[in-house]
Motif scaffolding. Structure first.
Motif, PDB file in Angstrom:
ATOM      1  N   ALA A 111       0.827  -1.203   0.000  1.00 16.26           N
ATOM      2  CA  ALA A 111       0.000   0.000   0.000  1.00 16.26           C
ATOM      3  C   ALA A 111       0.864   1.257   0.000  1.00 16.26           C
ATOM      4  O   ALA A 111       0.580   2.227  -0.725  1.00 16.26           O
ATOM      5  N   LEU A 112       1.926   1.259   0.783  1.00 15.69           N
ATOM      6  CA  LEU A 112       2.836   2.403   0.815  1.00 15.69           C
ATOM      7  C   LEU A 112       3.567   2.562  -0.519  1.00 15.69           C
ATOM      8  O   LEU A 112       3.764   3.682  -0.999  1.00 15.69           O
ATOM      9  N   GLN A 113       3.955   1.448  -1.100  1.00 18.60           N
ATOM     10  CA  GLN A 113       4.606   1.513  -2.413  1.00 18.60           C
ATOM     11  C   GLN A 113       3.646   2.062  -3.466  1.00 18.60           C
ATOM     12  O   GLN A 113       4.038   2.872  -4.319  1.00 18.60           O
ATOM     13  N   LEU A 114       2.400   1.622  -3.412  1.00 16.86           N
ATOM     14  CA  LEU A 114       1.406   2.080  -4.388  1.00 16.86           C
ATOM     15  C   LEU A 114       1.166   3.585  -4.248  1.00 16.86           C
ATOM     16  O   LEU A 114       0.974   4.284  -5.251  1.00 16.86           O
ATOM     17  N   ALA A 115       1.203   4.089  -3.015  1.00 18.04           N
ATOM     18  CA  ALA A 115       1.039   5.529  -2.807  1.00 18.04           C
ATOM     19  C   ALA A 115       2.174   6.301  -3.468  1.00 18.04           C
ATOM     20  O   ALA A 115       1.955   7.351  -4.090  1.00 18.04           O
ATOM     21  N   ALA A 116       3.407   5.793  -3.357  1.00 17.71           N
ATOM     22  CA  ALA A 116       4.544   6.448  -4.004  1.00 17.71           C
ATOM     23  C   ALA A 116       4.406   6.390  -5.525  1.00 17.71           C
ATOM     24  O   ALA A 116       4.717   7.362  -6.230  1.00 17.71           O
ATOM     25  N   VAL A 117       3.933   5.272  -6.042  1.00 16.93           N
ATOM     26  CA  VAL A 117       3.714   5.142  -7.490  1.00 16.93           C
ATOM     27  C   VAL A 117       2.647   6.135  -7.954  1.00 16.93           C
ATOM     28  O   VAL A 117       2.789   6.772  -9.009  1.00 16.93           O
ATOM     29  N   ALA A 118       1.583   6.284  -7.164  1.00 15.58           N
ATOM     30  CA  ALA A 118       0.533   7.239  -7.534  1.00 15.58           C
ATOM     31  C   ALA A 118       1.082   8.659  -7.575  1.00 15.58           C
ATOM     32  O   ALA A 118       0.718   9.450  -8.452  1.00 15.58           O
ATOM     33  N   LEU A 119       1.978   8.998  -6.638  1.00 18.19           N
ATOM     34  CA  LEU A 119       2.609  10.323  -6.652  1.00 18.19           C
ATOM     35  C   LEU A 119       3.413  10.511  -7.929  1.00 18.19           C
ATOM     36  O   LEU A 119       3.359  11.569  -8.560  1.00 18.19           O
ATOM     37  N   LEU A 120       4.155   9.487  -8.322  1.00 16.32           N
ATOM     38  CA  LEU A 120       4.940   9.582  -9.552  1.00 16.32           C
ATOM     39  C   LEU A 120       4.039   9.766 -10.767  1.00 16.32           C
ATOM     40  O   LEU A 120       4.337  10.573 -11.647  1.00 16.32           O
ATOM     41  N   PHE A 121       2.919   9.052 -10.806  1.00 19.97           N
ATOM     42  CA  PHE A 121       2.039   9.138 -11.975  1.00 19.97           C
ATOM     43  C   PHE A 121       1.385  10.510 -12.101  1.00 19.97           C
ATOM     44  O   PHE A 121       0.919  10.873 -13.173  1.00 19.97           O
ATOM     45  N   PRO A 221      13.654   2.518  -4.358  1.00 17.90           N
ATOM     46  CA  PRO A 221      13.651   3.757  -5.153  1.00 17.90           C
ATOM     47  C   PRO A 221      14.398   3.638  -6.477  1.00 17.90           C
ATOM     48  O   PRO A 221      14.049   4.310  -7.448  1.00 17.90           O
ATOM     49  N   ILE A 222      15.419   2.788  -6.541  1.00 16.87           N
ATOM     50  CA  ILE A 222      16.089   2.564  -7.831  1.00 16.87           C
ATOM     51  C   ILE A 222      15.101   1.968  -8.829  1.00 16.87           C
ATOM     52  O   ILE A 222      15.066   2.350 -10.005  1.00 16.87           O
ATOM     53  N   GLY A 223      14.274   1.046  -8.365  1.00 21.21           N
ATOM     54  CA  GLY A 223      13.241   0.480  -9.223  1.00 21.21           C
ATOM     55  C   GLY A 223      12.268   1.537  -9.711  1.00 21.21           C
ATOM     56  O   GLY A 223      11.868   1.547 -10.879  1.00 21.21           O
ATOM     57  N   LEU A 224      11.896   2.452  -8.818  1.00 20.90           N
ATOM     58  CA  LEU A 224      10.960   3.504  -9.216  1.00 20.90           C
ATOM     59  C   LEU A 224      11.594   4.468 -10.216  1.00 20.90           C
ATOM     60  O   LEU A 224      10.979   4.823 -11.225  1.00 20.90           O
ATOM     61  N   LEU A 225      12.830   4.897  -9.956  1.00 18.34           N
ATOM     62  CA  LEU A 225      13.482   5.851 -10.858  1.00 18.34           C
ATOM     63  C   LEU A 225      13.693   5.263 -12.252  1.00 18.34           C
ATOM     64  O   LEU A 225      13.407   5.913 -13.269  1.00 18.34           O
ATOM     65  N   THR A 226      14.213   4.044 -12.304  1.00 18.73           N
ATOM     66  CA  THR A 226      14.435   3.441 -13.624  1.00 18.73           C
ATOM     67  C   THR A 226      13.116   3.095 -14.296  1.00 18.73           C
ATOM     68  O   THR A 226      12.988   3.204 -15.520  1.00 18.73           O
ATOM     69  N   GLY A 227      12.126   2.684 -13.510  1.00 22.16           N
ATOM     70  CA  GLY A 227      10.812   2.403 -14.083  1.00 22.16           C
ATOM     71  C   GLY A 227      10.191   3.640 -14.699  1.00 22.16           C
ATOM     72  O   GLY A 227       9.598   3.579 -15.786  1.00 22.16           O
ATOM     73  N   TRP A 228      10.333   4.794 -14.029  1.00 21.82           N
ATOM     74  CA  TRP A 228       9.833   6.051 -14.584  1.00 21.82           C
ATOM     75  C   TRP A 228      10.550   6.393 -15.889  1.00 21.82           C
ATOM     76  O   TRP A 228       9.918   6.790 -16.880  1.00 21.82           O
ATOM     77  N   CYS A 229      11.859   6.228 -15.907  1.00 25.16           N
ATOM     78  CA  CYS A 229      12.621   6.495 -17.131  1.00 25.16           C
ATOM     79  C   CYS A 229      12.139   5.604 -18.273  1.00 25.16           C
ATOM     80  O   CYS A 229      11.989   6.064 -19.426  1.00 25.16           O
ATOM     81  N   LEU A 230      11.883   4.343 -17.977  1.00 29.30           N
ATOM     82  CA  LEU A 230      11.426   3.419 -19.019  1.00 29.30           C
ATOM     83  C   LEU A 230      10.027   3.787 -19.521  1.00 29.30           C
ATOM     84  O   LEU A 230       9.738   3.679 -20.722  1.00 29.30           O
ATOM     85  N   LEU A 231       9.149   4.228 -18.605  1.00 34.07           N
ATOM     86  CA  LEU A 231       7.824   4.676 -19.027  1.00 34.07           C
ATOM     87  C   LEU A 231       7.924   5.881 -19.961  1.00 34.07           C
ATOM     88  O   LEU A 231       7.224   5.967 -20.969  1.00 34.07           O
ATOM     89  N   GLU A 232       8.806   6.822 -19.602  1.00 34.57           N
ATOM     90  CA  GLU A 232       8.986   8.001 -20.451  1.00 34.57           C
ATOM     91  C   GLU A 232       9.546   7.604 -21.821  1.00 34.57           C
ATOM     92  O   GLU A 232       9.158   8.167 -22.855  1.00 34.57           O
ATOM     93  N   LEU A 233      10.464   6.649 -21.838  1.00 39.29           N
ATOM     94  CA  LEU A 233      11.003   6.169 -23.111  1.00 39.29           C
ATOM     95  C   LEU A 233       9.910   5.507 -23.943  1.00 39.29           C
ATOM     96  O   LEU A 233       9.786   5.762 -25.152  1.00 39.29           O
ATOM     97  N   ALA A 234       9.096   4.662 -23.312  1.00 39.19           N
ATOM     98  CA  ALA A 234       8.002   3.997 -24.033  1.00 39.19           C
ATOM     99  C   ALA A 234       7.006   5.016 -24.567  1.00 39.19           C
ATOM    100  O   ALA A 234       6.419   4.829 -25.641  1.00 39.19           O
ATOM    101  N   GLY A 235       6.813   6.120 -23.816  1.00 38.25           N
ATOM    102  CA  GLY A 235       5.892   7.162 -24.254  1.00 38.25           C
ATOM    103  C   GLY A 235       6.352   7.886 -25.503  1.00 38.25           C
ATOM    104  O   GLY A 235       5.549   8.565 -26.148  1.00 38.25           O
TER     105      GLY A 235
END
Length: 341
Positions: A111-121, A221-235
């Motif tokens: 749940a805490l991880q999902l909250a951080a993901v929602a902030l990123l989105f 957080p490394i997973g979140l940062l690289t995951g965000w970069c990959l989402l931006e690349l896919a976009g």
């Protein structure tokens, strides 16, 4: 693409600054971590003696400080995504730090991880689309779940000395290169450079046999940062490249998860079932495992570059097939006993 010489000089400083900051912080923090944050061997561990964890504190601090250096020295970025992304990453780092010291039950942790993901989105523009055939709300829901899985699989795969370094260095270098030439959003450039540099500063302390581990404070957080970069690349319509860069992690972690579920195991419990962990049981040294992973990731980065350089669905499909075959070859290799000659 950034085309002014002063900006190029600033970008060259980012990974160097991150590496130096990270190494310096580790030297300062290690006695404290040795005292209060020992990782004791458990069912998941590849180490035999208690080892301090928490190196992710230095990695994240160095990433943030080196990223801030780009703004301080005047390198332009188009919006305010970076502060929000870093804030989300530090929220995850806080969750990871607590979990390192006193494990959090599975559901509250997710749940805490999902909250951080929602902030990123909240930073993603509405025009960023990856799965255009489905409604935006459904797409965002699926991507949030995908990022949540990616964050956790990065954590799962951080179970061997130098493993995260071997995976993330080729990935961050490739992401930075794609952003530099304009094939990925420019916002990911300082994050990729700073994170790659910070991991270089961490690497000497994590070399086999490791004197320091990242801990969840780093891997999440490394997973979140690289995951965000990959989402931006896919976009940017480079979905094949965004899948190729983390393909080894995706393959190892996802196949392991489904295998454990099929065997009716408690898949959320600590374990040593990943292919890279089985490789050490099959006679591979830690150095041999991470060398295989590093070389595979270098190959995957090259395939991703080809898919970007030659924008064509058949080329994307061919690169994904070659990448998948490469990943499967390494997984099969890790599954077999290594002859000792």
């Amino acid at each position: 693409m950034i085309d002014k010489d002063p900006h190029r000089a600033v970008l060259a400083l980012v990974p160097v600054a991150a590496a130096l900051i990270c190494a310096g912080l580790i030297v300062l923090l290690r006695p404290l971590l040795q005292r209060y944050a020992l990782a004791r061997p458990n069912a998941r561990s590849s180490h035999l003696t208690p080892t301090p964890q928490g190196g992710g504190i230095a990695v994240m601090a160095a990433t943030a400080l080196a990223t801030a250096l780009t703004s301080y020295l005047g390198t332009p970025y188009p919006d305010n995504a970076i502060p929000v992304v870093l804030a989300a990453a530090f929220c995850l780092a806080a969750v990871g730090m607590i979990d390192d010291l006193r494990p959090i039950p599975v559901l509250p942790r997710l749940a805490l991880q999902l909250a951080a993901v929602a902030l990123l989105f909240a930073t993603l523009p509405s025009q960023l689309r990856i799965l255009e055939a489905i409604p935006l709300v459904l797409e965002r829901g699926l991507l949030m779940l995908g990022l949540l899985w990616f964050i956790n699989l990065v954590n799962f795969m951080d179970g061997l000395d130098w493993m995260t370094v071997a995976e993330m260095l080729p990935m961050t270098l490739a992401l930075a290169a794609f952003a530099f030439v304009g094939e990925a959003p420019i916002d990911i450039l300082p994050i990729a450079l700073a994170l790659g540099g910070a991991l270089l500063g961490f690497a000497p302390f994590n070399r086999p046999v490791a004197r320091l581990f990242l801990g969840d404070v780093g891997s999440l957080p490394i997973g979140l940062l690289t995951g965000w970069c990959l989402l931006e690349l896919a976009g940017r319509q480079h979905l094949a490249a965004a899948l190729l860069l983390p393909l080894y992690y995706l393959g190892d972690a996802t196949i392991t998860l489904f295998r454990r579920m099929a065997n009716r195991e408690r898949f959320w419990d600590a374990h040593r079932s990943h292919f890279y962990q089985r490789a050490t049981d099959n006679g591979f040294s830690v150095g041999q495992v991470v060398a295989n992973v590093f070389l595979l990731n270098a190959l995957l980065a090259g395939l991703a570059a080809v898919s970007i350089a030659i924008p064509s669905p058949p080329v994307d499909a061919a690169m994904l097939v070659i990448g998948t075959l490469g990943v499967l070859a390494v997984l099969v290799r890790f599954s077999r006993s290594r002859a000792v000659g």
